[in-house]
Design a protein around this motif. Structure first.
Motif, mmCIF file in Angstrom:
data_model
loop_
_atom_site.group_PDB
_atom_site.id
_atom_site.type_symbol
_atom_site.label_atom_id
_atom_site.label_comp_id
_atom_site.label_asym_id
_atom_site.label_seq_id
_atom_site.Cartn_x
_atom_site.Cartn_y
_atom_site.Cartn_z
ATOM 1 N N ILE A 1 14.165 -8.504 120.852
ATOM 2 C CA ILE A 1 13.342 -8.486 121.897
ATOM 3 C C ILE A 1 12.293 -9.642 122.015
ATOM 4 O O ILE A 1 12.218 -10.117 123.324
ATOM 5 C CB ILE A 1 12.175 -7.351 121.548
ATOM 6 C CG1 ILE A 1 12.720 -5.975 121.246
ATOM 7 C CG2 ILE A 1 10.728 -7.410 122.365
ATOM 8 C CD1 ILE A 1 13.094 -5.415 122.363
ATOM 9 N N LYS B 1 11.541 0.253 123.689
ATOM 10 C CA LYS B 1 10.820 -1.192 124.096
ATOM 11 C C LYS B 1 11.594 -1.864 125.200
ATOM 12 O O LYS B 1 10.905 -2.532 126.123
ATOM 13 C CB LYS B 1 10.849 -2.164 122.765
ATOM 14 C CG LYS B 1 9.950 -1.676 121.710
ATOM 15 C CD LYS B 1 8.523 -1.819 122.250
ATOM 16 C CE LYS B 1 7.312 -1.235 120.958
ATOM 17 N NZ LYS B 1 6.856 -2.092 120.043
ATOM 18 N N ARG B 2 12.986 -1.904 125.248
ATOM 19 C CA ARG B 2 13.799 -2.513 125.937
ATOM 20 C C ARG B 2 13.616 -1.708 127.579
ATOM 21 O O ARG B 2 13.605 -2.250 128.582
ATOM 22 C CB ARG B 2 15.270 -2.424 125.854
ATOM 23 C CG ARG B 2 15.559 -3.565 124.718
ATOM 24 C CD ARG B 2 17.070 -3.898 124.471
ATOM 25 N NE ARG B 2 17.393 -2.882 123.504
ATOM 26 C CZ ARG B 2 18.670 -2.392 123.446
ATOM 27 N NH1 ARG B 2 19.704 -2.880 124.388
ATOM 28 N NH2 ARG B 2 19.052 -1.647 122.602
ATOM 29 N N ASN C 1 6.780 -6.191 119.055
ATOM 30 C CA ASN C 1 7.878 -5.881 117.746
ATOM 31 C C ASN C 1 7.187 -4.745 116.888
ATOM 32 O O ASN C 1 7.664 -4.750 115.945
ATOM 33 C CB ASN C 1 7.996 -7.232 117.344
ATOM 34 C CG ASN C 1 8.960 -7.989 118.049
ATOM 35 O OD1 ASN C 1 9.474 -7.711 119.060
ATOM 36 N ND2 ASN C 1 8.829 -9.690 117.839
#
Length: 251
Positions: A176, A144-145, A165
């Motif tokens: 996040i 996700k990052r 998320n």
């Protein structure tokens, strides 16, 4: 600023969105919430041009996006950063290559400038020295990052996140959320997040739009939401014991 007016979208005989209006302001995190099938992701895709609504208009800083042809949309698309629900990283590319992919499409930077920009974005999301790793070597939160690093590669004016998320543990979800909020303030971008995570709603929900059966049933802040008398919204928000407890404390 993004403004949407009277958005309608159907797939065959099924109406998914009916008459959606909203204004999303720069420097704020705006959330679109609602149950499964309420039209959240479809609305997001209509805004960014992945779906074409049958009716209605989308404006980016007062420029009507919906009526533009492909070439006319390119300057605005260069200002859009997008984080997809599954991160949508290319498995055959390294972390660095995934970020540079966006720069290859939309910038005329030199190779060294692209590499420097990728390193800057990775540092911004606390992923230094992951350049040569492949997505299969990353945790869900790291993916996700990386997706966020790619989304901010072009210093976007508009940042869109579809269920950022999803599939993450609570602690990583908070990280996040905090990162999205920090980047929104840092870039003063107009950020729109689709989510069903009530922790996100209460943590970063400066403006919230609630969709129910393809219609906008309510809008306001997360604090306004706790005092709403809209039954459909209350049924959604207070379905969890944690949110029921929060409401009881306020009362």
């Amino acid at each position: 600023m993004i403004e949407i007016q009277d958005i309608h979208k159907s797939f065959g005989d099924k109406k998914v969105l009916t008459g959606i209006d909203a204004i999303f302001e720069p420097g704020k995190v705006s959330l679109i919430i609602g149950g499964s099938g309420s039209g959240k992701s479809t609305l997001l895709k209509c805004i960014v041009g992945l779906h074409k609504p049958e009716q209605g208009k989308v404006f980016f800083n007062k420029q009507e996006f919906t009526t533009m042809d492909f070439e006319e949309k390119v300057p605005i698309r260069k200002e859009i950063g997008m984080l997809f629900q599954n991160s949508a990283l290319f498995d055959s590319m390294t972390v660095e290559q995934n970020i540079i992919f966006t720069l290859d499409m939309f910038s005329d930077m030199s190779k060294s400038e692209k590499r420097d920009r990728a390193n800057f974005c990775l540092e911004r999301v606390n992923l230094l020295n992951t350049n040569k790793l492949f997505p299969s070597e990353l945790s869900g939160g790291m993916k996700k990052r990386v997706g966020i690093a790619r989304a901010i590669a072009m210093s976007p004016k508009y940042l869109f996140c579809d269920e950022p998320n999803s599939g993450l543990d609570p602690a990583t979800s908070i990280l996040i959320d905090e990162l999205v909020q920090e980047l929104t303030q840092e870039y003063q971008c107009t950020t729109v997040v689709v989510t069903h995570d009530m922790n996100s709603v209460m943590g970063i929900g400066e403006y919230i739009m609630f969709l129910y059966k393809g219609q906008k049933f309510w809008e306001g802040s997360n604090q306004d939401m706790l005092h709403s008398d809209v039954q459909e919204l209350n049924d959604f928000v207070f379905a969890s014991p944690l949110m029921k407890a929060a409401r009881d404390v306020i009362k």
